[in-house]
Scaffold this motif. Structure first.
Motif, PDB file in Angstrom:
ATOM      1  N   PHE A 387       0.891  -1.078  -0.092  1.00 51.15           N
ATOM      2  CA  PHE A 387      -0.125   0.052   0.205  1.00 51.15           C
ATOM      3  C   PHE A 387       0.906   1.055  -0.338  1.00 51.15           C
ATOM      4  N   ASN A 389       2.172   4.647   1.430  1.00 53.30           N
ATOM      5  CA  ASN A 389       1.959   4.725   3.022  1.00 53.30           C
ATOM      6  C   ASN A 389       1.787   6.485   2.739  1.00 53.30           C
ATOM      7  N   TYR A 429       2.100   0.624  -6.922  1.00 51.43           N
ATOM      8  CA  TYR A 429       1.178   0.440  -5.398  1.00 51.43           C
ATOM      9  C   TYR A 429      -0.703  -0.618  -5.503  1.00 51.43           C
ATOM     10  N   GLU A 433      -7.337   1.327  -0.651  1.00 53.59           N
ATOM     11  CA  GLU A 433      -7.679   1.810   1.089  1.00 53.59           C
ATOM     12  C   GLU A 433      -6.546   1.523   1.805  1.00 53.59           C
ATOM     13  N   TRP A 434      -5.633   2.560   1.749  1.00 55.72           N
ATOM     14  CA  TRP A 434      -5.135   2.574   3.767  1.00 55.72           C
ATOM     15  C   TRP A 434      -5.896   1.508   4.251  1.00 55.72           C
ATOM     16  N   SER A 437      -7.646   2.798   9.151  1.00 55.35           N
ATOM     17  CA  SER A 437      -8.167   4.439   9.073  1.00 55.35           C
ATOM     18  C   SER A 437      -9.859   4.588  10.258  1.00 55.35           C
TER      19      SER A 437
END
Length: 1099
Positions: A387, A389, A429, A433-434, A437
């Motif tokens: 992901f 960052n 990447y 979504e990161w 959360s």
């Protein structure tokens, strides 16, 4: 190399500077009649000092935890720090007072609380339901060392394993020990003669809470029946165990061992492992055992509904992979992926869809905590991409060597930098979504743009958006790409003056309005950059080479040329003493074989493609002179309105016209004085006190020098001498004469002589001996004439002297407003101008220098000058000192900045004895004096800076920036601006047991732990075993609970907690108390209603 005297740096660390401020009234001088009638609006109540936020990667991380429902990540460090991360922009820093290393973290999942275990054998319960988390309870173990902790999901009983092999049980509500203890000698076989070693693992069977799996370091694993208080099964293996993990059905578990093997055990078959795997072992023929590998430090076993389980492990590589980077291995079915990491792995966690250990885990990502990075791997995509960052964790990508902070910048700057920086982003990447959360953002009460610029050891410069207590990288500039790189050490030029990091940035000078950027590097090089949105290819990189001498005028140079006398107002430059070039130098040695006229670095001679962003305008390098290496640059200033850059070192000063690419001034420091040298020194050849080639370029030895601290403060070499100078009354020794360096430079439009009737462009120069000199600038008209006619510079002598090295200069107009240096507004230079634009540029004057532009010619100005020891305010053109203040007697000022705050301005200073001070302007009244932080290493000295609106920062560790504020208004608004870590979220439903499992008794077995571990069943624990310490509280909601009925209520609730009642009973009794207390007062009743439905950890 000359050793840096650390005693001098740390001199006076504990000295208190309040004595200096107390005597300030007597030190304010009156010159005839007071020339300043400025109304000062700043008062001491406008000032308050507090830390705001900490950015960057947690330094020396040691522990990791994740709350799968709240989606919050926690990282503990070896210095007792705790960093919590939610969604991008939600971060929090806390600190354990003891400073002991964090060995383990455990979230109370979805309850807004966290347990930390420290190396000093303490447990702490943190309340995360407030913006600044605080410790509610602590427990200090006296006789045993903590090695492992386990808190089952939705349980209030924490299992604590120790070095002796025992397990104690802690009630996390009251933070008291249960009398129930699992002793090591009961757990292992009685026939065993040896101690099984420390506890390395504890977990309950996912399907039966009454069975506890205990892993001992020696290789023994025990399945303990909590009710019958005996071992059901014992599993022995001859290799040491590092970690253990369950299959979610509770019928199998997996162990990782010190020989690089994994053993999978069936719970009911303790005699031998069901399967042994060596993930990285070479399979030998003839069925022999694979060769042993490095230890597998951790393993996780995660199941999926749809396919094969995941086995994820760190370590275990074969011993013959020397030099191979650390790896995370993901085994899924028959495929094994080995993911290489840039740094060694501290810990990792698999993120799963469910918090319930007895359900299919459905892993979707792996968080890998590395020594210097945090990596998230997407398990759901082919190839396991990482992901992107979103946290600002790359501050230390290359060690930070300097930084600058700009608050209240032009509003178009951040979008401009972001647009050119967006093109630099890497591809490949994960598209998801990161996943971390959790939390919510705070309110944005500050609306002004803030930019932080960091300079790094590899020559890179990063621009960060620091608005509203967040941090996000905008743009990265690599200054080293203008130079030829040596492929290996043998290939390096013999002109190098530093062993490592020859491109390291030492000083940054930036004009936000014109976007001109100028940097000075450790190899005595200066690069000027212009901002452009267009890509260009530069065929020949413009460059100049400067011989900055320290020789008497009548000494011949090795080439036999005479150095001309001081430039007079009629001369524009000093052509013989410089080597202006537009191509790399070829001259490498003089007639006697000494290195001469060669720069330290070689500029590329091939065309250079320059992306949109900062593009090279000019490279300036100081050259070797008669075998003497160039000295590091100690001060730097650029001015876009004049088209000039100036820099100085301990040999002298050089000024360059970057528009015409010519050197205008090249003088030794003594020559600046002309015939007015107060020390009556004789300039001499530098060769008499020859320094080693790297002198003053590498960092100070702080006992053990971290590589992050290699590059040193731009003025620290000079500082060393100025520290001793400013303490000594004698300034006549040869060493001190020769080391008078240029320490401050300031372009301005002001009165240069007492007889002046109007301000004119000039440069003010400050030295390490406390002298302030002025150089008058005679600029040609704008437009084409500016490129054709020479700029004439003429030194006009000394204005005044202060004690200690000059640090900062600024100018006020007659109303007391700051007069910023003149600047040109930014425009795109790579697009041809049309005729109208050309006409405009001819007429364009530099932006007015004074906020009160209606100033009449006859009105005066005030020069504010801050040195290491004192500050003075000088009235111009009369040059009378109207205010003077001795800032410190026993210490020295490291950083002084003239900044704006609350529509006024002040002088902010940071002293080596740890004091942060502020003074009003122009009267230099003390407004703030707070002991904050002693100078414990040069990193703080190198990076501390103040900026407008009460903001300041410094590098608190090699990887983290600490921001603070000295503004009372910002302190008041800080609570609102901070993000919230805890947000109310429904806990997911427990997995359905199914009809048949319910009918035949399958599925998860629950356990009444209260019945087993409560005081009534197990008795009290030994008092000497552990000591309960109430936390400082930090309880935001119960600030009024110190007295009255609310205090009684809080005490009653704590008493109930300690009696170990169930949470449900506790709530009922609390509700009853709340109801009966109604008659006390309306206020108390409202308070109690507020707490009616809150649990123990919300207090």
């Amino acid at each position: 190399m000359r050793k840096f005297n650390i005693r001098k740096v740390l001199d006076g660390l504990t000295a208190v500077s309040s004595a200096a401020s107390a005597s300030s009234a007597s030190q304010q001088q009156q010159a005839g009649n007071r020339e300043s009638d400025i109304q000062e609006t700043l008062q001491s109540e406008h000032f308050q000092l507090c830390k705001t936020v900490r950015h960057g990667f947690p330094y020396q991380p040691s522990a990791l935890a994740f709350d799968p429902v709240q989606k919050i990540l926690a990282i503990g460090t070896q210095t007792g720090a705790l960093r919590l991360f939610g969604r991008p922009g939600v971060e929090c820093y806390c600190q354990h007072d003891s400073g002991a290393a964090v060995i383990q973290l455990q979230f109370l999942i979805n309850e807004g609380a966290l347990v930390s275990a420290l190396a000093d054998d303490t447990l702490h319960l943190w309340n995360l339901r407030q913006k600044r988390p605080a410790i509610l309870h602590s427990l200090k173990f006296n006789r045993e060392r903590i090695t492992f902790c386990h808190l089952p999901f939705q349980s209030k009983w924490l299992y604590v394993g120790t070095e002796r092999g025992n397990i104690h049980i802690v009630n996390v509500e009251s933070f008291t020990l249960s009398g129930y203890v699992i002793m090591w000698n009961k757990a292992i076989e009685l026939s065993s003669k040896s101690h099984p070693g420390p506890i390395v693992h504890i977990s309950d069977n996912p399907m039966d809470e009454g069975k506890l799996l205990i892993g001992f370091e020696s290789g023994t694993v025990v399945l303990w029946d909590l009710k019958s208080k005996k071992a059901d099964y014992r599993y022995t293996h001859d290799e040491a165990i590092h970690s253990v993990a369950w299959h979610h059905e509770g019928k199998q578990f997996i162990c990782s061992h010190s020989d690089g093997t994994l053993t999978i055990w069936n719970v009911k078959s303790p005699t031998k492992p069901f399967q042994t795997i060596t993930p990285h072992g070479k399979q030998l023929k003839d069925g022999k055992k694979p060769e042993p590998c490095k230890p597998i430090l951790k393993v996780e076993y995660k199941t999926t509904r749809a396919g094969e389980p995941f086995i994820i492990l760190s370590g275990g590589l074969s011993y013959d992979t020397v030099g191979r980077r650390p790896c995370l291995t993901v085994m899924h079915g028959k495929s094994t992926a080995v993911l290489e990491m840039d740094y060694s792995i501290v810990d990792f966690l698999t993120l799963c869809e469910t918090p319930y250990p007895n359900d299919f885990q459905e892993p979707y990502a792996v968080v890998v905590l590395l020594e210097k990075d945090l990596v998230l791997i997407d398990l759901a995509q082919n190839g396991y991409p990482i992901f992107e960052n979103p946290y600002p964790l790359t501050i230390h990508e290359s060690p930070v060597t300097c930084c600058e902070y700009f608050a209240d910048c032009p509003v178009d700057l951040i979008p401009a930098l972001y647009s050119v920086g967006a093109r630099q982003k890497r591809q490949g990447y994960s598209k998801k979504e990161w996943p971390i959360s959790g939390g919510n953002w705070g309110l944005i009460t500050q609306s002004y743009p803030e930019i932080i610029i960091t300079g790094h050891a590899d020559g890179s410069i990063k621009f960060w958006d620091a608005s509203a207590i967040t941090l996000q990288v905008l743009y990265k500039l690599k200054t080293a790409k203008v130079f030829e790189k040596s492929r290996n050490k043998d290939d390096r030029p013999n002109t190098d003056i530093v062993d490592e990091d020859p491109y390291a940035i030492q000083i940054i000078s930036w004009c936000p309005e014109s976007r001109m950027l100028c940097v000075a590097g450790v190899s005595a090089h200066v690069i000027i950059y212009r901002f452009s949105k267009q890509e260009v290819t530069t065929e020949v990189i413009p460059m100049l080479e400067v011989r900055l001498l320290y020789e008497i005028n009548d000494i011949e140079t090795p080439d036999g040329e005479q150095i001309p006398p001081l430039p007079t107002p009629g001369t524009s430059s000093n052509p013989q003493s410089i080597v202006p070039q537009s191509h790399p130098s070829t001259s490498s040695s003089s007639s006697d074989g000494l290195r001469d006229n060669v720069p330290c670095l070689k500029v590329k001679n091939s065309p250079l493609k320059q992306s949109p962003g900062y593009q090279i305008e000019l490279v300036i390098q100081l050259v070797w002179v008669s075998g003497e290496p160039p000295q590091q640059i100690t001060s730097l200033a650029v001015n876009s309105a004049y088209g000039l850059v100036v820099f100085g070192n301990c040999n002298g000063i050089a000024m360059v016209d970057y528009l015409q690419k010519t050197v205008l001034l090249n003088l030794g420091t003594i020559e600046l004085y002309g015939s007015n040298d107060p020390y009556r020194r004789e300039p001499r050849s530098p060769r008499k006190t020859r320094q080693p080639s790297g002198a003053g370029l590498c960092d100070i030895n702080e006992g053990t020098v971290a590589p992050e601290d290699r590059c040193k403060s731009p003025t620290s070499d000079v500082k060393d001498n100025s520290f001793s100078r400013s303490r000594s009354s004698s300034v006549t020794s040869i060493d001190k004469e020769s080391r008078e360096a240029i320490s401050a430079l300031h372009f301005c439009e002001t009165f240069t002589r007492k007889a002046d009737t109007s301000p004119s462009p000039c440069l003010w120069v400050g030295t390490t001996l406390g002298t302030v000199l002025v150089i008058v600038l005679n600029l040609p008209p704008g437009g084409e004439q500016r490129l054709l006619q020479p700029v004439i510079v003429s030194p006009s002598g000394t204005i005044l002297r202060l004690k200690g090295a000059i640090l900062r200069m600024a100018f006020l107009d007659t109303t007391g407003s700051l007069v910023p240096p003149a600047h040109e507004p930014w425009r795109e230079h790579n697009v041809p101008e049309d005729k109208d634009e050309k006409d405009k540029s001819k007429k364009r004057r530099p932006v007015s220098v004074s906020p009160s532009s209606s100033q009449e010619i006859s009105e005066n100005q005030y020069a504010v000058i801050c040195s290491e020891k004192q500050a003075k305010v000088i009235s111009l053109p009369s040059q009378n000192c109207i205010y003077k203040h001795n800032i410190t007697e026993t210490s020295f000022v490291l950083r002084g900045d003239i900044v704006s705050l609350s529509n006024s301005i002040c002088l902010a200073c940071f002293c080596a004895n740890g004091h942060i001070m502020a003074f009003s302007l122009p009267s230099l009244r003390p407004l703030l004096d707070v002991y904050y932080l002693p100078l414990t290493n040069m990193r703080i000295a190198r990076t501390f800076c103040f900026t407008n609106n009460g903001q300041a920062l410094y590098l608190v560790s090699p990887t983290e920036i600490q921001r603070l504020t000295y503004s009372q208004e910002t302190c008041e608004n800080l609570q609102e601006m901070l993000g919230e870590l805890f947000t109310p979220v429904e806990t997911p439903e427990a997995p359905n047991r199914g009809f048949f499992k319910g009918l035949f008794g399958g599925g998860a077995q629950s356990l009444d732990r209260e019945e087993l571990f409560g005081e009534s069943a197990s008795g009290k624990a030994s008092r000497s075993l552990a000591q309960h310490i109430p936390g400082p509280g930090g309880i935001e909601g119960v600030k009024g609970a110190a007295s009255g009925v609310v205090g009684e209520l809080a005490r009653a609730r704590l008493a109930l907690d300690e009696r170990g009642q169930k949470l449900g009973e506790l709530e009922e009794k609390t509700a009853a108390m709340l109801y009966s207390a109604d008659s006390f007062s309306k206020h108390a009743h409202e308070m109690m209603l507020k707490y009616k439905d809150k649990k123990w950890y919300q207090f």
